[in-house]
Design an enzyme around this catalytic site. Structure first.
Site, PDB file in Angstrom:
ATOM      1  N   SER A  74       0.863  -1.176   0.000  1.00 23.23           N
ATOM      2  CA  SER A  74       0.000   0.000   0.000  1.00 23.23           C
ATOM      3  C   SER A  74       0.899   1.225   0.000  1.00 23.23           C
ATOM      4  CB  SER A  74      -0.850   0.004   1.279  1.00 23.23           C
ATOM      5  OG  SER A  74      -1.500   1.250   1.441  1.00 23.23           O
ATOM      6  N   TYR A 119      -1.602  -0.941  10.515  1.00 24.09           N
ATOM      7  CA  TYR A 119      -1.755  -1.248   9.085  1.00 24.09           C
ATOM      8  C   TYR A 119      -0.471  -0.865   8.333  1.00 24.09           C
ATOM      9  CZ  TYR A 119      -3.771  -1.184   4.355  1.00 24.09           C
ATOM     10  OH  TYR A 119      -4.026  -1.404   3.023  1.00 24.09           O
TER      11      TYR A 119
HETATM   12  N1  LIG Z   1      -8.731  -0.376  -1.215  1.00 26.13           N
HETATM   13  C1  LIG Z   1      -7.678   0.382  -1.000  1.00 26.13           C
HETATM   14  O1  LIG Z   1      -7.759   1.612  -0.996  1.00 26.13           O
HETATM   15  C2  LIG Z   1      -6.329  -0.222  -0.785  1.00 26.13           C
HETATM   16  C3  LIG Z   1      -5.201   0.613  -0.824  1.00 26.13           C
HETATM   17  C4  LIG Z   1      -3.956   0.061  -0.651  1.00 26.13           C
HETATM   18  C5  LIG Z   1      -3.827  -1.290  -0.418  1.00 26.13           C
HETATM   19  N2  LIG Z   1      -4.944  -2.072  -0.363  1.00 26.13           N
HETATM   20  C6  LIG Z   1      -4.744  -3.494  -0.123  1.00 26.13           C
HETATM   21  O2  LIG Z   1      -5.320  -4.214  -1.193  1.00 26.13           O
HETATM   22  C7  LIG Z   1      -5.748  -5.490  -0.735  1.00 26.13           C
HETATM   23  C8  LIG Z   1      -7.203  -5.698  -1.142  1.00 26.13           C
HETATM   24  O3  LIG Z   1      -7.960  -4.688  -0.561  1.00 26.13           O
HETATM   25  P1  LIG Z   1      -9.446  -4.371  -1.026  1.00 26.13           P
HETATM   26  O4  LIG Z   1      -9.632  -2.919  -0.844  1.00 26.13           O
HETATM   27  O5  LIG Z   1      -9.747  -4.999  -2.330  1.00 26.13           O
HETATM   28  O6  LIG Z   1     -10.231  -5.080   0.160  1.00 26.13           O
HETATM   29  P2  LIG Z   1     -11.601  -5.912   0.197  1.00 26.13           P
HETATM   30  O7  LIG Z   1     -12.016  -5.907   1.630  1.00 26.13           O
HETATM   31  O8  LIG Z   1     -12.538  -5.425  -0.834  1.00 26.13           O
HETATM   32  O9  LIG Z   1     -11.099  -7.360  -0.208  1.00 26.13           O
HETATM   33  C9  LIG Z   1     -10.280  -8.108   0.619  1.00 26.13           C
HETATM   34  C10 LIG Z   1     -10.573  -9.556   0.341  1.00 26.13           C
HETATM   35  O10 LIG Z   1      -9.698 -10.330   1.176  1.00 26.13           O
HETATM   36  C11 LIG Z   1     -10.473 -11.361   1.788  1.00 26.13           C
HETATM   37  N3  LIG Z   1      -9.841 -11.744   3.046  1.00 26.13           N
HETATM   38  C12 LIG Z   1      -9.802 -11.065   4.211  1.00 26.13           C
HETATM   39  N4  LIG Z   1      -9.156 -11.781   5.142  1.00 26.13           N
HETATM   40  C13 LIG Z   1      -8.772 -12.935   4.550  1.00 26.13           C
HETATM   41  C14 LIG Z   1      -8.073 -14.071   4.991  1.00 26.13           C
HETATM   42  N5  LIG Z   1      -7.648 -14.181   6.268  1.00 26.13           N
HETATM   43  N6  LIG Z   1      -7.822 -15.062   4.115  1.00 26.13           N
HETATM   44  C15 LIG Z   1      -8.267 -14.975   2.832  1.00 26.13           C
HETATM   45  N7  LIG Z   1      -8.967 -13.930   2.364  1.00 26.13           N
HETATM   46  C16 LIG Z   1      -9.205 -12.914   3.213  1.00 26.13           C
HETATM   47  C17 LIG Z   1     -11.844 -10.758   1.992  1.00 26.13           C
HETATM   48  O11 LIG Z   1     -12.829 -11.757   2.166  1.00 26.13           O
HETATM   49  C18 LIG Z   1     -12.000  -9.971   0.711  1.00 26.13           C
HETATM   50  O12 LIG Z   1     -12.559 -10.765  -0.317  1.00 26.13           O
HETATM   51  C19 LIG Z   1      -5.529  -5.507   0.780  1.00 26.13           C
HETATM   52  O13 LIG Z   1      -4.307  -6.138   1.066  1.00 26.13           O
HETATM   53  C20 LIG Z   1      -5.439  -4.025   1.116  1.00 26.13           C
HETATM   54  O14 LIG Z   1      -4.697  -3.803   2.279  1.00 26.13           O
HETATM   55  C21 LIG Z   1      -6.191  -1.577  -0.549  1.00 26.13           C
END
Ligand SMILES: NC(=O)c1ccc[n+]([C@@H]2O[C@H](COP(=O)([O-])OP(=O)(O)OC[C@H]3O[C@@H](n4cnc5c(N)ncnc54)[C@H](O)[C@@H]3O)[C@@H](O)[C@H]2O)c1
Length: 255
Positions: free
Chosen positions: A144, A157
């Protein structure tokens, strides 16, 4: 480039929603056979059914990435289903608690680290074992912008995502000679259920416009924009790229 992942077998963790779902769909559209791994059964199966409707190839394997034995069977079942593992998008993650560091319980701290940090370790460990056998592979870890810079109330985080960057570089150095590339993507704030649920909390009512202004492009990213970068890193088009931190953040880190 079309079909840039043709014939490759790729695992996408957290493939049920958000960035993982968009990446699973993009990988399948690029010709990959995709393993959608998620703790959320319904969401994971839905991603697979969309891929199948579009005449792609995918299976769902329910996996909690914080449990090593489940990650081990994810890789074993992938090899059984598709015969090889060419790529992995280690994306499953939890968002911040919005607590200050001194307010966090050890349990809350470990909850985040067990998915965002330990989960990436367990995935890389077992994916690399499979890739060492075939002598090739591309791993993309999801960090991130908050792995590089901080925002208020997200120390746990930020720590987890900074750890992913360091782990990515360590693995890139250790396995480059064996043909395994390891890179990280650093999404900016991306419109996914994770972000929408934060923004829905009353104390964050003004959040979205403020967040948009933090990006040079003046808007948040879409899951599909992160997926495009992931497909490139997973494909042979990025064959000389390893140990990289690819910011896909609309200029968030440049401001
Ligand atoms: N959305 C953002 O702005 C953003 C920014 C930077 C980084 N990220 C990173 O991107 C990744 C995805 O984020 P997102 O926004 O799509 O989130 P999201 O919540 O939409 O999706 C996350 C997915 O991970 C699954 N998950 C959670 N815990 C789990 C586990 N223990 N085992 C297997 N699956 C699990 C959830 O069920 C979900 O389907 C994450 O690592 C997040 O930290 C997101």
């Amino acid at each position: 480039m079309l079909n840039e992942l043709e014939g490759k077998s790729i695992v996408v963790t957290g493939g049920g929603t958000g960035i993982g779902r968009a990446t699973a769909l993009a990988c399948a559209a690029a010709g990959a056979r995709v393993v959608v791994a998620d703790v959320n059964l319904e969401a994971g199966r839905d991603t697979v059914s969309v891929i199948s409707d579009r005449r792609g190839e995918a299976i769902f394997i329910r996996t909690d990435v914080s449990k090593e034995e489940q990650v081990e069977s994810l890789v074993r079942d992938t090899l059984q289903a598709f015969g090889r593992l060419d790529g992995a998008f280690n994306n499953a993650g939890l968002s911040q608690t919005n607590l200050l560091l001194h307010e966090l319980t050890a349990e809350q701290w470990h909850c985040i680290q067990s998915v965002n940090y330990d989960g990436v370790f367990f995935c890389m460990k077992h994916e690399i074992r499979a890739m060492l056998r075939s002598g090739k592979g591309s791993i993309v870890n999801v960090s991130s912008s908050l792995g590089r810079v901080a925002v208020p109330r997200a120390a746990e985080y930020c720590a987890s995502k900074g750890g992913v960057l360091a782990m990515t570089k360590g693995a890139a150095v250790d396995y480059g000679a064996q043909g395994i590339r390891v890179n990280a993507v650093l999404p900016g704030i991306t419109r996914t259920p994770m972000v929408e649920s934060l923004a829905a909390q009353p104390q964050f009512a003004e959040l979205l416009p403020r967040l948009e202004a933090r990006h040079a492009l003046g808007r948040l990213g879409s899951p599909e924009e992160i997926a495009s970068a992931a497909v490139w890193l997973l494909s042979d088009a990025s064959s000389f790229v390893t140990g990289a931190e690819l910011a896909v953040d609309g200029g968030y880190l440049a401001m």
